[in-house]
Design a protein around this motif. Sequence first.
Motif, short mmCIF file in Angstrom:
data_model
loop_
_atom_site.label_atom_id
_atom_site.label_comp_id
_atom_site.label_asym_id
_atom_site.label_seq_id
_atom_site.Cartn_x
_atom_site.Cartn_y
_atom_site.Cartn_z
N GLN A 49 0.83 -1.22 0.08
CA GLN A 49 -0.03 0.04 -0.05
C GLN A 49 0.98 1.21 0.04
O GLN A 49 1.74 1.49 0.91
N PHE A 50 0.46 2.08 -1.05
CA PHE A 50 1.32 3.45 -1.08
C PHE A 50 0.19 4.54 -1.27
O PHE A 50 -0.50 4.47 -2.17
N LEU A 51 0.26 5.19 -0.40
CA LEU A 51 -0.72 6.51 -0.23
C LEU A 51 0.08 7.70 -0.17
O LEU A 51 1.12 7.89 0.52
N ASP A 52 -0.23 8.74 -0.97
CA ASP A 52 0.47 9.96 -1.00
C ASP A 52 -0.55 11.24 -1.08
O ASP A 52 -1.39 11.11 -2.21
N THR A 53 -0.17 12.35 -0.74
CA THR A 53 -0.78 13.61 -0.92
C THR A 53 0.06 14.79 -1.02
O THR A 53 0.99 14.78 -0.10
N ASN A 54 0.02 15.49 -2.08
CA ASN A 54 0.76 16.51 -2.33
C ASN A 54 0.47 17.84 -1.39
O ASN A 54 -0.68 17.91 -1.25
N TRP A 55 1.45 18.45 -0.86
CA TRP A 55 1.18 19.87 -0.15
C TRP A 55 0.21 20.97 -0.77
O TRP A 55 -0.42 21.49 -0.25
N ASN A 56 0.27 20.83 -2.20
CA ASN A 56 -0.27 21.87 -2.88
C ASN A 56 -1.84 21.36 -2.92
O ASN A 56 -2.78 22.33 -3.22
N GLU A 57 -1.92 20.14 -2.69
CA GLU A 57 -3.73 19.58 -2.98
C GLU A 57 -4.20 19.64 -1.47
O GLU A 57 -5.28 19.66 -1.24
N ALA A 58 -3.41 19.37 -0.32
CA ALA A 58 -4.00 19.48 0.97
C ALA A 58 -4.47 20.75 1.43
O ALA A 58 -4.02 21.58 1.29
N LYS A 59 -5.46 20.44 2.09
CA LYS A 59 -6.37 21.73 2.71
C LYS A 59 -6.43 21.63 4.19
O LYS A 59 -6.34 22.52 5.04
N ALA A 60 -6.34 20.37 4.83
CA ALA A 60 -6.48 20.12 6.13
C ALA A 60 -5.93 18.77 6.67
O ALA A 60 -6.17 17.81 6.03
N ILE A 61 -5.70 18.77 7.79
CA ILE A 61 -5.23 17.49 8.40
C ILE A 61 -6.00 17.37 9.76
O ILE A 61 -5.95 18.26 10.55
N ARG A 62 -6.70 16.01 10.03
CA ARG A 62 -7.32 15.99 11.33
C ARG A 62 -6.82 14.73 12.11
O ARG A 62 -6.56 13.84 11.27
N TYR A 63 -6.72 14.75 13.44
CA TYR A 63 -6.19 13.55 13.86
C TYR A 63 -7.44 13.46 15.00
O TYR A 63 -7.80 14.17 15.98
N ASP A 64 -8.06 12.19 14.99
CA ASP A 64 -9.06 11.69 15.98
C ASP A 64 -8.76 10.90 16.95
O ASP A 64 -8.04 9.84 16.75
N GLN A 65 -8.69 11.48 18.16
CA GLN A 65 -8.06 10.79 19.27
C GLN A 65 -8.59 9.38 19.86
O GLN A 65 -8.18 8.34 20.14
#
Length: 114
Positions: A49-65
Motif C-alpha cells: 500500500q502506497f498513499l501520498d498527498t501533495n502539499w499543493n492539494e492538501a487543505k486540512a489534517i485531522r487527528y481523531d484521538q
Amino acid sequence: MKEINLLPGYLRPEERVLALASAQGEGFGVLACTNQRLIFLFVGLLRRQFLDTNWNEAKAIRYDQSTRTFAVYTAKPTKRAVPAMAVRVASLEDARVVAHAAQTASAAPRLDIV
C-alpha cells in the motif's frame, strides 16, 4: 523497519523526509512527512500500500484521538467529506510531530490542522 529502508525508492528528486511515524493502513507501515507531500508506505508479503498527498492539494489534517485516525483532506473537512488519505497512528505524540512537520512543509497559513 523494512518500509523505512524502502522509502528512498519512493521519494522524488530533492525530496527530504522531515518526520516519520509508525502507522496502520492495510498493514503496519511508515507515515512520512516530506517537504513535498505526506506518504504512507506498507509492504507485506501479499499486499503493498502506497498513499501520498501533495502539499499543493492538501487543505486540512485531522487527528481523531478516539479512533486514532490521522486524515488528510483535499477539500474543506465536513461531516460528509472523505479524506484523500487516512491511516491510524497509535501515538498522539507521533501524530503531533507529523502534523507540525506538515504545517512547516506546506506553507502554514493554508493548512488547517485540528
